[in-house]
Design a protein around this motif. Structure first.
Motif, mmCIF file in Angstrom:
data_model
loop_
_atom_site.group_PDB
_atom_site.id
_atom_site.type_symbol
_atom_site.label_atom_id
_atom_site.label_comp_id
_atom_site.label_asym_id
_atom_site.label_seq_id
_atom_site.Cartn_x
_atom_site.Cartn_y
_atom_site.Cartn_z
ATOM 1 N N VAL A 170 44.433 67.792 -1.629
ATOM 2 C CA VAL A 170 45.331 68.929 -1.824
ATOM 3 C C VAL A 170 46.417 69.043 -0.759
ATOM 4 O O VAL A 170 47.583 69.307 -1.078
ATOM 5 N N LYS A 171 46.066 68.849 0.494
ATOM 6 C CA LYS A 171 46.950 69.148 1.625
ATOM 7 C C LYS A 171 48.348 68.542 1.479
ATOM 8 O O LYS A 171 49.352 69.241 1.663
ATOM 9 N N ASP A 172 48.419 67.267 1.184
ATOM 10 C CA ASP A 172 49.717 66.580 1.155
ATOM 11 C C ASP A 172 50.305 66.464 -0.251
ATOM 12 O O ASP A 172 51.260 65.718 -0.464
ATOM 13 N N THR A 173 49.724 67.173 -1.201
ATOM 14 C CA THR A 173 50.265 67.142 -2.570
ATOM 15 C C THR A 173 50.752 68.541 -2.938
ATOM 16 O O THR A 173 51.761 69.004 -2.445
ATOM 17 N N ILE A 174 50.007 69.218 -3.765
ATOM 18 C CA ILE A 174 50.413 70.543 -4.218
ATOM 19 C C ILE A 174 50.208 71.612 -3.141
ATOM 20 O O ILE A 174 50.720 72.725 -3.241
ATOM 21 N N GLY A 175 49.482 71.264 -2.085
ATOM 22 C CA GLY A 175 49.224 72.210 -1.006
ATOM 23 C C GLY A 175 50.462 72.680 -0.288
ATOM 24 O O GLY A 175 50.479 73.747 0.331
ATOM 25 N N ASN A 176 51.534 71.889 -0.329
ATOM 26 C CA ASN A 176 52.786 72.259 0.342
ATOM 27 C C ASN A 176 53.660 73.194 -0.484
ATOM 28 O O ASN A 176 54.703 73.633 -0.021
ATOM 29 N N GLU A 177 53.243 73.487 -1.727
ATOM 30 C CA GLU A 177 54.031 74.357 -2.599
ATOM 31 C C GLU A 177 53.858 75.824 -2.215
ATOM 32 O O GLU A 177 52.800 76.250 -1.753
ATOM 33 N N MET A 216 52.962 79.517 -2.628
ATOM 34 C CA MET A 216 51.888 80.089 -3.438
ATOM 35 C C MET A 216 52.436 80.855 -4.634
ATOM 36 O O MET A 216 51.868 80.807 -5.728
ATOM 37 N N GLY A 217 53.528 81.586 -4.428
ATOM 38 C CA GLY A 217 54.097 82.366 -5.524
ATOM 39 C C GLY A 217 54.655 81.529 -6.649
ATOM 40 O O GLY A 217 54.836 82.018 -7.770
ATOM 41 N N SER A 218 54.945 80.265 -6.356
ATOM 42 C CA SER A 218 55.531 79.394 -7.387
ATOM 43 C C SER A 218 54.486 78.602 -8.160
ATOM 44 O O SER A 218 54.819 77.887 -9.104
ATOM 45 N N LEU A 219 53.216 78.699 -7.759
ATOM 46 C CA LEU A 219 52.161 77.942 -8.422
ATOM 47 C C LEU A 219 51.708 78.674 -9.682
ATOM 48 O O LEU A 219 50.889 79.589 -9.626
ATOM 49 N N LYS A 220 52.245 78.275 -10.799
ATOM 50 C CA LYS A 220 51.914 78.882 -12.081
ATOM 51 C C LYS A 220 50.869 78.034 -12.801
ATOM 52 O O LYS A 220 50.523 76.937 -12.379
ATOM 53 N N TYR A 221 50.416 78.567 -13.906
ATOM 54 C CA TYR A 221 49.414 77.859 -14.699
ATOM 55 C C TYR A 221 49.870 76.443 -15.053
ATOM 56 O O TYR A 221 49.129 75.468 -14.905
ATOM 57 N N MET A 222 51.120 76.330 -15.515
ATOM 58 C CA MET A 222 51.609 75.022 -15.972
ATOM 59 C C MET A 222 51.634 74.009 -14.835
ATOM 60 O O MET A 222 51.227 72.849 -15.007
ATOM 61 N N ASN A 223 52.099 74.442 -13.639
ATOM 62 C CA ASN A 223 52.129 73.522 -12.492
ATOM 63 C C ASN A 223 50.731 73.007 -12.158
ATOM 64 O O ASN A 223 50.529 71.811 -11.911
ATOM 65 N N LEU A 224 49.777 73.926 -12.156
ATOM 66 C CA LEU A 224 48.409 73.561 -11.773
ATOM 67 C C LEU A 224 47.728 72.690 -12.819
ATOM 68 O O LEU A 224 47.024 71.734 -12.486
ATOM 69 N N GLN A 254 49.220 70.658 -14.861
ATOM 70 C CA GLN A 254 49.848 69.340 -14.751
ATOM 71 C C GLN A 254 49.288 68.579 -13.548
ATOM 72 O O GLN A 254 49.090 67.362 -13.612
ATOM 73 N N PHE A 255 49.029 69.297 -12.460
ATOM 74 C CA PHE A 255 48.436 68.684 -11.269
ATOM 75 C C PHE A 255 47.069 68.083 -11.606
ATOM 76 O O PHE A 255 46.779 66.932 -11.262
ATOM 77 N N PHE A 256 46.219 68.849 -12.306
ATOM 78 C CA PHE A 256 44.887 68.358 -12.654
ATOM 79 C C PHE A 256 44.966 67.222 -13.684
ATOM 80 O O PHE A 256 44.172 66.281 -13.628
ATOM 81 N N ASN A 257 45.922 67.308 -14.598
ATOM 82 C CA ASN A 257 46.103 66.222 -15.570
ATOM 83 C C ASN A 257 46.455 64.921 -14.847
ATOM 84 O O ASN A 257 45.945 63.848 -15.186
ATOM 85 N N LYS A 258 47.326 65.035 -13.853
ATOM 86 C CA LYS A 258 47.744 63.853 -13.096
ATOM 87 C C LYS A 258 46.590 63.309 -12.268
ATOM 88 O O LYS A 258 46.359 62.094 -12.200
ATOM 89 N N MET A 259 45.828 64.199 -11.655
ATOM 90 C CA MET A 259 44.696 63.773 -10.831
ATOM 91 C C MET A 259 43.622 63.088 -11.672
ATOM 92 O O MET A 259 42.893 62.224 -11.182
ATOM 93 N N SER A 260 43.516 63.469 -12.944
ATOM 94 C CA SER A 260 42.491 62.887 -13.809
ATOM 95 C C SER A 260 42.737 61.402 -14.080
ATOM 96 O O SER A 260 41.839 60.703 -14.535
ATOM 97 N N GLU A 261 43.956 60.922 -13.803
ATOM 98 C CA GLU A 261 44.254 59.500 -13.972
ATOM 99 C C GLU A 261 43.576 58.658 -12.889
ATOM 100 O O GLU A 261 43.366 57.464 -13.054
#
Length: 383
Positions: free
Chosen positions: A99-106, A108-116, A118-125
Motif C-alpha cells: 500500500v505505502k508506495d502505491t495508493i497510499g500516497n493518494e 484520503m478525500g479523493s479515494l472513492k469506490y471506483m479508485n479502490l 480498480q486498485f484491487f482489480n489491478k492487484m489481483s493480477e
C-alpha cells in the motif's frame, strides 16, 4: 432531479421528488420522497437536499492527508493499545509491501469506490485472494478510523469486492505426506558432531524438541506461535484433551525479550479441544525426558524462536529435497479430517475457527485424485 405530480383518489394530488446523484464515494444513488402537498414544498425539499449533498461532497474533499498519513495516525493513536505486537507487525508489513508506495500516497478525500475497486482489480493480477483480503482488512480499519474522526463522510470499503481467481490460477494449498514428514523428523534429530554449534546435550535435546513441535502441529493443527507457547499443564493426557491459552510474542524481539501473551488471533482460538491417543502416547514419552515447564524449549528450558526452528527446517528440507514449512501441518490436519468424513462443525471446533466458512474454503482442498476416488467409490457401490 425531477418533480412529478402524483394523482391519488384518497389524498388528492401530491408531488414526488426523484433525485439521482452520486454520493461522496462516486456511487450512483437514487432518493425518492413523496407526499408533498404543493409543488413549492417539493421544490424546497429538492433544493435543501442538493445543498446538503454539496456540503457533504466538499467536506469529503476537505482533508489534505494521504491514506498513509491517516494509517500512521491510526496505528499511533488506536493501534498501539488495541493490537498485540504480532498484529501490529502484520498490519505494518502489509502496508509496507502493498500500500505505502502505491495508493497510499493518494489524498484520503479523493479515494472513492471506483479508485479502490480498480486498485484491487489491478492487484489481483499479481496476488491471490488471501493476500487481497489481508490488504482489505488494513483498508477497513483505516477507513473506519477516518470516518470516526471526521476525515471522510462515507466508508467505501464494504462495497469493495475481492476479484475471484480464474480456474487456471486456483490456489493449491500444500500438505505434507506422513512419509515425508517422518523423514524430516528423523533428520531434525540428527546431531552433526563436526559442527560445534550442533552437538552436545543441549543441541540433542533442542533438536528432539523441534521434532516434537512438528508432531504436535501434525496432530493438532496448532499455529507455530501457539505450539511454542504450550505448557505441561495445557495437556490432560488421561482424558486426551488440550487447552490452548497463549502464544509466544516474538516478532522483532531479541531472544531475552520473548514472552507469552493470552491475546490470540480470535476469541475462538482459545479453548479446549480433543487430541488423539496417538499424540498422547508421543507426549507421555516426551515428558519422560523433558523436565521443563514448556513443552517445546531448548536444553535449558528457554523459549525457541520460530525463526530458529524454521531455519533448521529449511536446512533439513533442502538436504532432503522436500518442500515444507510449518503451516503445512495445519493444512494437512484440517484436510485429513474433512477427507475422512468428519462433520464440518467438528472440524471447525478442532481448528478453533470463528466461522465455518474459513474451515471449508481455506483449509480443505480436495485434489483431483481425491475427487476421482470419491466418484469411483460411489458408482462402484451402485453396480
Amino acid at each position: 432531479m425531477a418533480i412529478s405530480k402524483i394523482q391519488n383518489k384518497k389524498y388528492g394530488n401530491t408531488f414526488q421528488v426523484d433525485i439521482r446523484y452520486k454520493n461522496t464515494l462516486g456511487i450512483s444513488k437514487r432518493h425518492i420522497k413523496s407526499g408533498f402537498k404543493t409543488f413549492n414544498e417539493a421544490k424546497k425539499y429538492e433544493r435543501d437536499f442538493k445543498e446538503q449533498l454539496e456540503v457533504l461532497i466538499e467536506q469529503g474533499k476537505s482533508t489534505n492527508k494521504t491514506f498513509n498519513d491517516i494509517y500512521y495516525e491510526y496505528m499511533e493513536i488506536e493501534g498501539e493499545v488495541k493490537y498485540a505486537r504480532s498484529t501490529k507487525v502484520y498490519y505494518n508489513v502489509t502496508h509496507e509491501m502493498y500500500v505505502k508506495d502505491t495508493i497510499g500516497n493518494e489524498n484520503m478525500g479523493s479515494l472513492k469506490y471506483m479508485n479502490l475497486q480498480q486498485f484491487f482489480n489491478k492487484m489481483s493480477e499479481k496476488y491471490n485472494p488471501p493476500t487481497l483480503k489481508n490488504i482489505k482488512k488494513l483498508f477497513a480499519v483505516t477507513f473506519k478510523y477516518a470516518l470516526r474522526v471526521g476525515y471522510i463522510r462515507e466508508n467505501p470499503i464494504p462495497y469493495i469486492q475481492i476479484p475471484k481467481l480464474q480456474n487456471e490460477r486456483r490456489v493449491k494449498v500444500e500438505i505434507i505426506s506422513d512419509e515425508n514428514l517422518s523423514k524430516i523428523i528423523d533428520a531434525l534429530q540428527t546431531v552433526k558432531r563436526t559442527n560445534p554449534y550442533s552437538s552436545g546435550k543441549n543441541a540433542e535435546f533442542t533438536f528432539k524438541s523441534y521434532a516434537m513441535a512438528l508432531i504436535i502441529g501434525r496432530y493438532t493443527g496448532l499455529r507455530i506461535s501457539e505450539t511454542l507457547a504450550l505448557k505441561r499443564q495445557d495437556f490432560d493426557l488421561e482424558n486426551c484433551c488440550m487447552t490452548v491459552r497463549r502464544k509466544i510474542e516474538y516478532s522483532g524481539l531479541k531472544a531475552k525479550d520473548i514472552h507469552t501473551t493470552h491475546q490470540l488471533k480470535s476469541a475462538k482460538s482459545k479453548g479446549t479441544v480433543e487430541i488423539s491417543k496417538l499424540l498422547c502416547s508421543y507426549l507421555k514419552k516426551w515428558f519422560e525426558i523433558n523436565p521443563f515447564e514448556f513443552v517445546i524449549c531448548d536444553g535449558k528450558g528457554n523459549f525457541i524462536k520460530p525463526e530458529t526452528l524454521n531455519h533448521r527446517l529449511r536446512e533439513v528440507c533442502k538436504e532432503l529435497n522436500i518442500n515444507f514449512h510449518y503451516h503445512m501441518l495445519r493444512h494437512t490436519y484440517a484436510t485429513e479430517l474433512v477427507m475422512s468424513g468428519v462433520n464440518p462443525v467438528v472440524v471447525k471446533d478442532l481448528m478453533r475457527h470463528s466461522d465455518i466458512s474459513t474451515t471449508w474454503s481455506i483449509y480443505t482442498h480436495p485434489q483431483n485424485e481425491d475427487q476421482r476416488k470419491a466418484l469411483d467409490n460411489l458408482y462402484m457401490e451402485m453396480k
